[in-house]
Scaffold this motif. Structure first.
Motif, PDB file in Angstrom:
ATOM      1  N   PHE A 159      82.872  29.488 -60.521  1.00 36.89           N
ATOM      2  CA  PHE A 159      82.759  30.230 -59.262  1.00 36.89           C
ATOM      3  C   PHE A 159      83.717  31.417 -59.139  1.00 36.89           C
ATOM      4  O   PHE A 159      83.546  32.249 -58.246  1.00 36.89           O
ATOM      5  CB  PHE A 159      82.982  29.280 -58.080  1.00 36.89           C
ATOM      6  CG  PHE A 159      81.963  28.187 -57.985  1.00 36.89           C
ATOM      7  CD1 PHE A 159      80.624  28.478 -57.762  1.00 36.89           C
ATOM      8  CD2 PHE A 159      82.315  26.862 -58.149  1.00 36.89           C
ATOM      9  CE1 PHE A 159      79.667  27.482 -57.682  1.00 36.89           C
ATOM     10  CE2 PHE A 159      81.375  25.842 -58.072  1.00 36.89           C
ATOM     11  CZ  PHE A 159      80.043  26.159 -57.840  1.00 36.89           C
ATOM     12  N   THR A 172      81.566  26.216 -47.664  1.00 37.39           N
ATOM     13  CA  THR A 172      80.454  27.153 -47.423  1.00 37.39           C
ATOM     14  C   THR A 172      80.706  28.530 -48.022  1.00 37.39           C
ATOM     15  O   THR A 172      79.779  29.346 -48.078  1.00 37.39           O
ATOM     16  CB  THR A 172      80.198  27.300 -45.907  1.00 37.39           C
ATOM     17  OG1 THR A 172      81.444  27.565 -45.243  1.00 37.39           O
ATOM     18  CG2 THR A 172      79.591  26.028 -45.334  1.00 37.39           C
ATOM     19  N   LEU A 174      80.886  29.032 -50.955  1.00 32.75           N
ATOM     20  CA  LEU A 174      80.109  28.992 -52.194  1.00 32.75           C
ATOM     21  C   LEU A 174      78.604  29.000 -51.933  1.00 32.75           C
ATOM     22  O   LEU A 174      77.823  29.064 -52.883  1.00 32.75           O
ATOM     23  CB  LEU A 174      80.459  27.734 -52.998  1.00 32.75           C
ATOM     24  CG  LEU A 174      81.935  27.488 -53.296  1.00 32.75           C
ATOM     25  CD1 LEU A 174      82.102  26.149 -53.999  1.00 32.75           C
ATOM     26  CD2 LEU A 174      82.504  28.609 -54.145  1.00 32.75           C
ATOM     27  N   ILE A 175      78.207  28.911 -50.675  1.00 30.68           N
ATOM     28  CA  ILE A 175      76.786  28.721 -50.347  1.00 30.68           C
ATOM     29  C   ILE A 175      76.189  30.029 -49.830  1.00 30.68           C
ATOM     30  O   ILE A 175      76.716  30.623 -48.883  1.00 30.68           O
ATOM     31  CB  ILE A 175      76.613  27.604 -49.298  1.00 30.68           C
ATOM     32  CG1 ILE A 175      77.258  26.309 -49.811  1.00 30.68           C
ATOM     33  CG2 ILE A 175      75.148  27.378 -48.994  1.00 30.68           C
ATOM     34  CD1 ILE A 175      77.196  25.159 -48.825  1.00 30.68           C
ATOM     35  N   ARG A 179      71.032  29.402 -47.595  1.00 31.40           N
ATOM     36  CA  ARG A 179      71.090  27.976 -47.928  1.00 31.40           C
ATOM     37  C   ARG A 179      72.193  27.242 -47.161  1.00 31.40           C
ATOM     38  O   ARG A 179      72.580  26.140 -47.545  1.00 31.40           O
ATOM     39  CB  ARG A 179      71.298  27.801 -49.440  1.00 31.40           C
ATOM     40  CG  ARG A 179      70.102  28.265 -50.257  1.00 31.40           C
ATOM     41  CD  ARG A 179      70.351  28.146 -51.737  1.00 31.40           C
ATOM     42  NE  ARG A 179      69.179  28.561 -52.495  1.00 31.40           N
ATOM     43  CZ  ARG A 179      68.238  27.739 -52.955  1.00 31.40           C
ATOM     44  NH1 ARG A 179      68.332  26.444 -52.715  1.00 31.40           N
ATOM     45  NH2 ARG A 179      67.207  28.191 -53.634  1.00 31.40           N
ATOM     46  N   GLU A 183      74.488  22.243 -46.479  1.00 31.83           N
ATOM     47  CA  GLU A 183      75.764  21.551 -46.354  1.00 31.83           C
ATOM     48  C   GLU A 183      75.762  20.488 -45.248  1.00 31.83           C
ATOM     49  O   GLU A 183      76.226  19.369 -45.487  1.00 31.83           O
ATOM     50  CB  GLU A 183      76.898  22.566 -46.131  1.00 31.83           C
ATOM     51  CG  GLU A 183      78.281  21.959 -46.039  1.00 31.83           C
ATOM     52  CD  GLU A 183      78.709  21.208 -47.288  1.00 31.83           C
ATOM     53  OE1 GLU A 183      79.701  20.450 -47.210  1.00 31.83           O
ATOM     54  OE2 GLU A 183      78.079  21.377 -48.343  1.00 31.83           O
ATOM     55  N   THR A 201      70.094  23.666 -57.022  1.00 33.81           N
ATOM     56  CA  THR A 201      70.201  24.652 -55.962  1.00 33.81           C
ATOM     57  C   THR A 201      70.867  25.908 -56.506  1.00 33.81           C
ATOM     58  O   THR A 201      71.050  26.058 -57.715  1.00 33.81           O
ATOM     59  CB  THR A 201      70.992  24.073 -54.766  1.00 33.81           C
ATOM     60  OG1 THR A 201      71.017  25.028 -53.698  1.00 33.81           O
ATOM     61  CG2 THR A 201      72.412  23.704 -55.170  1.00 33.81           C
ATOM     62  N   ARG A 203      74.226  28.647 -55.880  1.00 32.13           N
ATOM     63  CA  ARG A 203      75.503  28.885 -55.226  1.00 32.13           C
ATOM     64  C   ARG A 203      75.984  30.299 -55.530  1.00 32.13           C
ATOM     65  O   ARG A 203      75.470  30.962 -56.430  1.00 32.13           O
ATOM     66  CB  ARG A 203      76.539  27.849 -55.679  1.00 32.13           C
ATOM     67  CG  ARG A 203      76.266  26.448 -55.133  1.00 32.13           C
ATOM     68  CD  ARG A 203      76.379  26.409 -53.625  1.00 32.13           C
ATOM     69  NE  ARG A 203      76.132  25.101 -53.045  1.00 32.13           N
ATOM     70  CZ  ARG A 203      74.998  24.745 -52.466  1.00 32.13           C
ATOM     71  NH1 ARG A 203      73.988  25.617 -52.416  1.00 32.13           N
ATOM     72  NH2 ARG A 203      74.864  23.557 -51.933  1.00 32.13           N
ATOM     73  N   ARG A 204      76.973  30.742 -54.770  1.00 29.34           N
ATOM     74  CA  ARG A 204      77.454  32.119 -54.870  1.00 29.34           C
ATOM     75  C   ARG A 204      78.867  32.152 -55.437  1.00 29.34           C
ATOM     76  O   ARG A 204      79.741  31.399 -55.009  1.00 29.34           O
ATOM     77  CB  ARG A 204      77.439  32.769 -53.484  1.00 29.34           C
ATOM     78  CG  ARG A 204      77.841  34.256 -53.468  1.00 29.34           C
ATOM     79  CD  ARG A 204      77.751  34.810 -52.067  1.00 29.34           C
ATOM     80  NE  ARG A 204      78.620  34.052 -51.164  1.00 29.34           N
ATOM     81  CZ  ARG A 204      78.406  33.942 -49.865  1.00 29.34           C
ATOM     82  NH1 ARG A 204      77.348  34.485 -49.314  1.00 29.34           N
ATOM     83  NH2 ARG A 204      79.243  33.254 -49.102  1.00 29.34           N
ATOM     84  N   ALA A 234      79.378  20.200 -60.072  1.00 27.69           N
ATOM     85  CA  ALA A 234      78.366  21.255 -60.191  1.00 27.69           C
ATOM     86  C   ALA A 234      78.260  21.677 -61.649  1.00 27.69           C
ATOM     87  O   ALA A 234      79.271  22.010 -62.285  1.00 27.69           O
ATOM     88  CB  ALA A 234      78.743  22.450 -59.319  1.00 27.69           C
TER      89      ALA A 234
END
Length: 449
Positions: A159, A172, A174-175, A179, A183, A201, A203-204, A234
């Motif tokens: 990340f 959040t 990371l979301i 999306r 959470e 899913t 993630r950012r 993850a």
């Protein structure tokens, strides 16, 4: 009083004012692994003593001795007792001096708390922490409010956030915005004690880029069984997804090619039947054309020598074109007129150009100039600076009434090959007299391995 001390689960013993042991309970004897002689053994009944770091601890410097010497309680000191069989038991000492009514020192009492289970738990925790820290997967923990509380190196790599940047922040971060509803659903399951496994899913990362992951979430419980947070693992599945997309593309291409082969075989038989006078002539013509078709198909497969493992394929543009259209020749007369620059083609470019030309010829055999005996194709090759321009003009085929409304897989494959492998582009004009194609490629790509 002795009955009470014997009933206690912890090791307890007493000494006189000089440090000689006057009493010990069974728990103490079990911890020491030996039964000291009352009135003779001093300060501690264990065979040998060590500090937590393994340094020898003389009995005269043990917590009980210090409590007697300094006439004050010595509590919370950790040490290790070694039994005669070599077993070592970590313990916590709580030594307290005893005084009579006049304040004179009469002895001391010591309670030894066995730390073996805690040591095993600590060792297990350290081993687990090492595994987590060295894992390639991103592993993090959060509390029930969604705040990040731990962050391993795998999470940093995946990340982009350093531990000090992530810990204390809401998960959040990371979301992606679209999306954020995931959470609360995950937290609801955690509060119910439910796991979430292999949830795929997106993630950012810190830089804003998106990454596809497989997420597993498990509840974290306290010693008394209460759920106090969640652990998340993850795994980056970007490469797996890319492989899956490539597999789907290959399967579609395989399906497309198999269908084309059946269509081409049918076209070869139909074309040959129009000029054959006898079954023998038909068999000879079909066999010859199918052999030419096999040679053209071979050009789409790079040869890989066993010695080097490197693809080697070299030819010229005109040779490549003639080989591709040869299966559709009539009475040994080529149905394609090729003019212009005849440049060298090698490596992957030979494969890519073969795929494109084979697609052009296949479509011409199914729908265009090569689908009828009178049809022909004019092919012009020109060099224009750093570009090579090839035009493909079909004549004499069925009249084109309108441009197709939907692009087939073959068209999409051709565009992808021209742009991705050859640094070029394809233009199509659906003229009434026949299809016109213009293929532009980067000249430098034609000789790349």
């Amino acid at each position: 009083m002795e009955d009470i001390l014997e009933a206690l689960p912890e090791a307890i013993y007493l000494t006189d004012g000089d440090g000689r042991i006057t009493y010990y309970n069974e728990a103490a004897a079990e911890l020491w692994g030996v039964r000291p002689v009352l009135g003779h053994s001093e300060f501690c009944g264990s065979w040998k003593l060590y500090w937590p770091d393994g340094t020898p601890l003389p009995h005269a410097d043990c917590p009980m001795a210090m409590a007697l010497k300094e006439r004050r309680p010595i509590r919370g000191v950790e040490a290790i007792a070694e039994r005669p069989d070599g077993t070592r038991i970590p313990f916590l000492a709580c030594a307290t001096p005893l005084f009579d009514a006049g304040g004179a020192l009469t002895g001391a009492v010591n309670m030894l708390v066995d730390l073996s289970e805690r040591a095993v738990a600590d060792e297990t925790a350290e081993r687990l922490a090492a595994i987590v820290e060295s894992s390639d997967d991103a592993i993090l923990a959060k509390d029930l409010s969604g705040t990040i509380v731990t962050w391993n190196k795998g999470a940093e790599r995946l990340f982009g956030y350093a531990p000090e940047e992530a810990i204390g922040q809401p998960v959040t971060i990371l979301i992606p915005l679209d999306r954020q509803d995931e959470e609360p659903r995950i937290l609801d399951r955690i509060k119910k004690g439910e796991r979430t496994e292999h949830f795929e899913t997106i993630r950012r990362r810190k830089d804003g880029s998106l990454v596809e992951i497989s997420l597993s979430v498990s509840p974290i419980r306290s010693r008394d069984g209460r759920i106090i947070g969640a652990s998340k693992i993850a795994r980056d599945i970007t490469e797996r997804r890319l492989v899956e997309r490539q597999q789907r593309l290959l399967l579609r291409e395989m399906n497309h090619r198999v269908k084309n082969l059946f269509t081409l075989a049918s076209s070869v038989v139909t074309l040959s039947a129009r000029s054959a006078g006898t079954p023998a002539e038909l068999a000879t013509a079909v066999s010859s054309r199918l052999a030419a078709l096999a040679r053209a198909h071979a050009l789409t497969i790079p040869s890989i020598p066993e010695a080097t493992g490197v693809a080697e394929q070299s030819t010229t543009l005109h040779t490549l074109i003639r080989t591709i259209v040869a299966p559709f020749d009539r009475d040994e007369l080529s149905r394609a007129r090729i003019e212009g620059a005849d440049v060298a083609v090698s490596g992957n470019a030979a494969t890519s150009l073969s795929l494109l030309l084979h697609e052009f010829a296949t479509n011409a055999a199914k729908y265009g100039a090569l689908s009828v005996q009178e049809g022909s194709i004019d092919i012009m090759c020109e060099e224009a600076g750093e570009r090579l321009v090839l035009t493909w003009t079909e004549r004499g085929g069925p009249a084109i009434r309108s441009e197709p409304t939907v692009e087939g897989f073959g068209t999409l494959l051709s565009k992808a090959t021209a742009r991705g492998h050859l640094g070029g582009d394809i233009q199509r004009e659906w003229r009434p007299e026949g299809l016109f194609l213009k293929l532009e490629v980067t000249r430098g790509r034609l000789s790349e391995a």
